[in-house]
Write an enzyme that holds these catalytic residues in place. Structure first.
Site, PDB file in Angstrom:
ATOM      1  CD  GLU A   1      -4.285   4.527  -2.095  1.00 38.22           C
ATOM      2  OE1 GLU A   1      -4.695   4.805  -0.963  1.00 38.22           O
ATOM      3  OE2 GLU A   1      -4.899   4.819  -3.139  1.00 38.22           O
TER       4      GLU A   1
ATOM      5  CG  ASP B   1      -2.118   0.885   1.063  1.00 40.55           C
ATOM      6  OD1 ASP B   1      -2.005   1.888   0.326  1.00 40.55           O
ATOM      7  OD2 ASP B   1      -3.162   0.578   1.656  1.00 40.55           O
TER       8      ASP B   1
END
Length: 388
Positions: free
Chosen positions: A307, A263
């Protein structure tokens, strides 16, 4: 969930090679199937035409039993064509080549037998008679059918038409004076048939090309449906299908299976500060780094969220997964995304782990444990690797 073959998980060159093989196999099946079905009915019409010819010929009066000879020959030819079935799907190219060669032997044999009957009739009759008219009309019909039905192999079709037309026409022109006008007319029609065959072959090729384009379009759509448009990585749909498939194979074999969940840190701030176009550039930048760092043929990387990324690592132990995650984290931190004169530095929080066959009952269980480790990495200040 149904497990699917994911073309986006392999190299572009391999995917193109696989598609080319699929197209070649389709062409082989299509052409072979057409040749088989279109040539199957011919011997039955030869049998009917030979029966009519013998029945109408004066010199065969009282010898109707002679119909049995060509009739049985054509019936045997039909039986051979009927049982000469095309290769099964998945056969190699050479097997299709052998099948086509044998099928054309049978086709040429039928054309030559009929041509022998038509030529013999012209030699014996030597004038316009019912038998000659039948052979002339049927010869024209058979050669016309060849120009249409066998357009997939124009060279063989030309030879077939020549076998039908030239032997009896030679007799009409040079041996039977009363039949010369018929011979001239057939010569003119022969030229037309050759031109017509050229057009039919062109149309057949166009039809095959259109079907191939549809296959390519479907492959491209399948590729797009499984690929993240921005980064070019497999998307979440592709990842889920692949992860389920790989996880279950590893579970059956009790193999080691590693997983990274990555992440990007504070990515919303990147979008807010630099704009969404810069954010997109950063995602592409990270995807490129991910490809470079996770590059074994067996590894799979994908973008599963805004993301959020994953890496499936078959055969990778927990220690090696941690080491790979640390290396990825360092490379990302040291390689900023450069946009014009700006350098945007990125970091990532990474969860690393392996499937635990004593605890994990499903692919979701493994994912959730590693995903929890990723959240723990973020809670510990981000830019951290945490083992599940």
């Amino acid at each position: 969930m149904q497990y699917i073959s994911d073309p986006s998980l392999v190299s572009t060159e391999y995917a193109q090679y696989g598609l080319a093989q699929e197209i070649d196999a389709y062409k082989n099946r299509r052409v072979t199937s057409d040749l088989y079905t279109r040539s199957l009915i011919g011997p039955l019409f030869y049998m009917i035409a030979s029966g009519l010819t013998i029945g109408l010929a004066d010199y065969f009066q009282g010898r109707v039993w002679l119909m049995l000879i060509p009739g049985l020959a054509f019936l045997l030819l039909w039986w051979q064509r009927y049982h000469h079935v095309p290769p099964t799907p998945g056969a190699d190219h050479e097997e299709y080549v052998r099948w086509n060669r044998q099928q054309w032997y049978l086709i040429h044999l039928g054309a030559l037998i009929w041509s022998g009957i038509a030529t013999s009739t012209a030699c014996i009759e030597l004038h316009t008679s019912n038998a000659v008219i039948v052979t002339m009309i049927t010869t024209i019909a058979f050669s016309t059918a060849a120009s249409h039905s066998f357009a997939m192999h124009p060279q063989q079709a030309r030879l077939c038409i020549i076998e039908f037309v030239l032997p009896p026409t030679f007799i009409y022109l040079f041996y039977a004076v009363d039949l010369r006008a018929i011979g001239i007319a057939i010569c003119i029609y022969f030229v037309y048939l050759m031109m017509n065959l050229h057009g039919n072959a062109k149309e057949y090729r166009k039809q095959i090309e259109t079907e191939v384009m549809l296959i390519q379009s479907r492959a491209e759509l399948a590729q797009l449906s499984l690929t993240d448009a921005l980064t070019g990585l497999p998307n979440r749909r592709s990842y889920e299908a692949t992860w389920n498939h790989i996880w279950r194979i590893a579970a059956r074999k009790n193999d080691v299976l590693g997983l990274l969940i990555i992440d990007l840190d504070f990515f919303k701030k990147v979008n807010d500060q630099y704009g969404h176009l810069a954010g997109d550039a950063c995602l592409k930048h990270f995807a490129q780094i991910l490809r470079q760092q996770i590059r074994r043929d067996s590894d799979v990387v994908a973008r599963i969220g805004g993301e959020e990324f994953v890496a499936i690592l078959p055969g990778v132990t927990n220690e090696l997964a941690y080491s790979m995650a640390e290396n990825l984290r360092h490379v990302l931190a040291e390689m900023p995304c450069e946009i014009a004169t700006q350098k945007i530095y990125l970091t990532a929080s990474i969860g690393a782990g392996i499937a635990d066959w004593t605890k994990d009952k499903s692919p979701t269980d493994t994912f959730q444990r590693v995903d929890k480790a990723c959240y723990q990495a973020k809670e510990q200040g981000r830019n951290v690797v945490k083992c599940a």
